[in-house]
Design a protein around this motif. Structure first.
Motif, short mmCIF file in Angstrom:
data_model
loop_
_atom_site.label_atom_id
_atom_site.label_comp_id
_atom_site.label_asym_id
_atom_site.label_seq_id
_atom_site.Cartn_x
_atom_site.Cartn_y
_atom_site.Cartn_z
N UNK A 166 -4.25 -4.09 5.46
CA UNK A 166 -3.77 -5.09 4.51
C UNK A 166 -3.65 -4.58 3.08
N UNK A 167 -4.47 -3.59 2.72
CA UNK A 167 -4.57 -3.17 1.33
C UNK A 167 -4.14 -1.71 1.18
N UNK A 168 -3.18 -1.46 0.31
CA UNK A 168 -2.74 -0.09 0.04
C UNK A 168 -3.70 0.54 -0.97
N UNK A 169 -4.29 1.69 -0.67
CA UNK A 169 -5.24 2.31 -1.59
C UNK A 169 -4.54 2.98 -2.76
N UNK A 170 -5.32 3.37 -3.74
CA UNK A 170 -4.77 4.10 -4.88
C UNK A 170 -4.57 5.57 -4.51
N UNK A 171 -3.87 6.27 -5.37
CA UNK A 171 -3.62 7.70 -5.13
C UNK A 171 -4.90 8.53 -5.24
N UNK A 172 -5.96 7.90 -5.80
CA UNK A 172 -7.23 8.62 -5.91
C UNK A 172 -8.10 8.42 -4.66
N UNK A 173 -7.72 7.49 -3.80
CA UNK A 173 -8.54 7.14 -2.65
C UNK A 173 -8.72 8.31 -1.69
N UNK A 174 -9.91 8.40 -1.10
CA UNK A 174 -10.16 9.44 -0.09
C UNK A 174 -9.27 9.22 1.12
N UNK A 175 -8.94 7.96 1.41
CA UNK A 175 -8.07 7.66 2.54
C UNK A 175 -6.69 8.28 2.37
N UNK A 176 -6.19 8.31 1.13
CA UNK A 176 -4.86 8.86 0.87
C UNK A 176 -4.80 10.35 1.17
#
Length: 276
Positions: A166-176
């Motif tokens: 549901x939520x798009x992470x930021x470009x700093x996120x570890x998921x990205x």
């Protein structure tokens, strides 16, 4: 148009179930004959991941069935288990996989078989629609039948996986750094290109920063070392006057444009000192 298929009337078919040994949860129901229950050909990815991850076994649910009896029982058994939250590796309601395709089975019979399935007759969304497809930055594609299965794979909670869809992470996120796209319920969540998270220095120290007229930046740990650098007889007194803005003429003579107190990464400061 009716599908061309011939049903075998010999009582040589059976219904089998694959289950997890520790929990006895049935994750797949199938129809077969001979050694089909042990074969791994034509299995979906969810099924293969499950048997590779867990301690699993297979059993015969009912045997000595004609092909039509096996179809009908397969549909019924999948329906029962789906209502219990099981048979997660069954992406259809069953009643498929006929051995021969030479004669016709009328559409009315096929419709009857399908309508006996709760997810069709009651208009419920089929569990296959809850499939989560994750495309990693490496190009690898992961497919999970449920949020729980995805959570177990990534060692997080199902609630975390729910947020992923549901939520798009930021470009700093570890998921990205790991995930490129998530496909869920017809929606595609594209992750931004990852960027290195700004480093927060753990060892900050206050220093005196001097900017010269030619743009050079100098750092000093105290007024004493700063004054000595510029050759003053009373280094502390003079630099304190500079900091207070009371010695502009003296600063101009030394070609100093600006002086101030600031905080810098002390470890980085020491590295530069060793290199200078």
């Amino acid at each position: 148009m009716a599908r061309k298929r011939e049903l075998d009337v010999r009582p040589i078919y059976y219904i089998y179930e694959w289950f997890k040994v520790n929990t006895l949860e049935v994750f797949y129901v199938g129809k077969g004959k001979e050694e089909r229950l042990h074969e791994m050909d034509n299995r979906n990815d969810h099924f293969l991941r499950t048997i590779n991850k867990y301690d699993c076994d297979v059993r015969i649910y009912k045997s000595r069935l004609t092909e039509q009896q096996a179809f009908e029982l397969e549909i019924e058994r999948i329906r029962e288990l789906k209502l219990l939250g099981q048979a997660q590796c069954n992406y259809t309601s069953g009643g498929e996989g006929c051995s021969n395709w030479t004669n016709y089975v009328d559409e009315e019979t096929l419709k009857k078989w399908r309508e006996s399935n709760a997810f069709h007759s009651k208009g419920k969304e089929h569990p296959a629609s809850k499939e989560i497809k994750i495309i990693l930055r490496t190009g690898e594609i992961l497919i999970f039948g449920t949020e729980k299965e995805c959570a177990e794979y990534f060692n997080v909670t199902p609630m975390v996986v729910s947020n992923w869809t549901r939520i798009v992470p930021t470009k700093w996120s570890k998921r990205s750094k790991l995930i490129k796209e998530i496909h869920f319920k017809g929606k595609i969540i594209k992750y931004p290109e990852p960027k290195e998270e700004p480093r927060i220095a753990e060892n900050m120290k206050e220093v005196i920063e001097v900017i010269t007229e030619d743009g050079k930046v100098l750092h000093f740990l105290n007024t004493e070392s700063c004054g000595q650098y510029f050759g003053f007889g009373s280094p502390r007194v003079t630099i304190n006057r500079w900091l207070k803005g009371n010695a502009k003429i003296s600063m101009k003579k030394k070609k100093v444009k600006e002086i101030r107190r600031t905080k810098i990464d002390y470890d980085d400061f020491l590295r530069k000192q060793r290199l200078s």
